[in-house]
Design a protein around this motif. Structure first.
Motif, PDB file in Angstrom:
ATOM      1  N   THR A 188      41.069  12.514 -22.746  1.00 47.63           N
ATOM      2  CA  THR A 188      41.507  13.902 -22.903  1.00 47.63           C
ATOM      3  C   THR A 188      40.634  14.707 -23.863  1.00 47.63           C
ATOM      4  N   GLN A 189      39.744  14.047 -24.587  1.00 49.25           N
ATOM      5  CA  GLN A 189      38.943  14.722 -25.606  1.00 49.25           C
ATOM      6  C   GLN A 189      37.484  14.851 -25.157  1.00 49.25           C
ATOM      7  N   MET A 190      36.729  15.634 -25.892  1.00 45.01           N
ATOM      8  CA  MET A 190      35.308  15.793 -25.603  1.00 45.01           C
ATOM      9  C   MET A 190      34.493  15.331 -26.808  1.00 45.01           C
ATOM     10  N   THR A 191      34.559  14.038 -27.066  1.00 45.05           N
ATOM     11  CA  THR A 191      33.734  13.430 -28.096  1.00 45.05           C
ATOM     12  C   THR A 191      32.292  13.354 -27.592  1.00 45.05           C
ATOM     13  N   LYS A 192      31.374  13.008 -28.472  1.00 47.50           N
ATOM     14  CA  LYS A 192      29.980  12.860 -28.072  1.00 47.50           C
ATOM     15  C   LYS A 192      29.839  11.822 -26.966  1.00 47.50           C
ATOM     16  N   LEU A 193      30.566  10.705 -27.092  1.00 44.24           N
ATOM     17  CA  LEU A 193      30.505   9.652 -26.077  1.00 44.24           C
ATOM     18  C   LEU A 193      31.067  10.126 -24.738  1.00 44.24           C
TER      19      LEU A 193
END
Length: 298
Positions: A188-193
């Motif tokens: 659900t998130q937009m982390t670097k990975l």
């Protein structure tokens, strides 16, 4: 002709193995974003489970609800696989069989993979199939005895990302929007990975700023977001626990209905789960949730 023959042989094999009905998504209509290719669908073990590769002919396999206490709800299941394969069995057919045995009509979506060889706009292909899958499943409401206004989605890992997008990126066609949702070790998130993953395996290019924003899915949650059931394990080292905990906090904060179950052990990709770490409890918890959940279904 040879490709079509192989496709139908696979459908017949699936039907004979599970005794269920398999439906092509795009029968007698133009397949969106399709590009002529020489890919041939095949099955192979990966990550300890049998998976499907090079899918170009999407289907849904419907498991009819059984038992004395049938519900009026249905679920479209989206197995995971990182958008590079589909874990059709342990995150698909096995789950659908369990739900059907407990009175819930379940359909497994075999969605096309965003392969540059087989599609013109790779990032749009899984979502197009998911929406069509929902619409097609609803068209079978009378045949399988469920309420077309009580159809949800369930996704695992990348399939959970797809299910979340299907839920939060509302379609103008109402029959393509789910009434409830379940995300099992989702994204659900937009982390670097996660940005790198989407760029490499879904979009096959760099994301624009607006695409990063629209893929920050928790920011799209409102009080009108359909009721949602979340499952994760604290020791998941592929999709980290915050993907679920932060999403659940946002759901609760805006007043949307959410139920969350987190296990201390389980890792990633546990499917129906294991008795040894307790993750096998989640499917019964979900079945109970579905059977008593009516508030918030539109």
């Amino acid at each position: 002709m040879q490709k079509q023959l192989i496709f139908w042989l696979i459908l017949l094999l699936s039907t004979s193995l599970y005794g269920q009905e398999v439906y092509p998504l795009w029968e007698k209509v133009e397949i969106p974003f399709y590009k002529e290719n020489d890919l041939k669908e095949y099955e192979k073990e990966a990550y300890g489970t049998l998976c499907v590769f090079d899918i170009t002919h999407p289907t849904i396999t419907v498991f009819k609800a059984k038992g004395k206490h049938k519900t009026d709800k249905a679920v479209l299941i989206m197995p995971g696989g990182g958008y590079g394969l589909v874990a059709m069995y342990h995150e698909g057919y096995d789950v659908a069989k369990k739900l059907a045995e407990n009175g819930i009509t379940a359909a497994v979506l075999k969605y096309r993979l965003p392969n540059l060889k087989s599609c013109t706009v790779p990032e749009s292909v899984p979502l197009a199939d998911a929406r069509k899958g929902l619409s097609l499943l609803r068209s079978f409401a009378d045949k399988y005895s469920f309420d077309a206004s009580k159809v949800g989605v369930m996704g695992f890992s990348a399939g959970a990302h797809l299910a979340t997008v299907t839920t939060l990126w509302k379609s103008e066609a109402e029959d393509e929007n789910p009434n409830f949702a379940a995300y099992i070790y989702g994204v659900t998130q937009m982390t670097k990975l996660n940005i790198e993953w989407l760029e490499n395996d879904l979009y096959h290019r760099k994301l624009t700023a607006s695409e990063v924003e629209e893929n920050t899915l928790m920011n799209l949650v409102t009080k009108d977001t359909p009721p949602t059931f979340l499952v994760h394990a604290y020791d998941d080292d592929i999709c980290f626990i915050e993907e679920t905990t932060v999403y659940a906090e946002k759901m609760n904060k805006v007043g949307a209905e959410v139920e969350t179950h987190i296990f201390p052990k389980g890792g990633h990709g546990f499917g129906l789960g294991r008795a040894s770490d307790g993750t096998d409890q989640w499917s019964d918890l979900f079945i109970n949730w579905v059977k008593r959940m009516n508030r918030g279904i539109n």
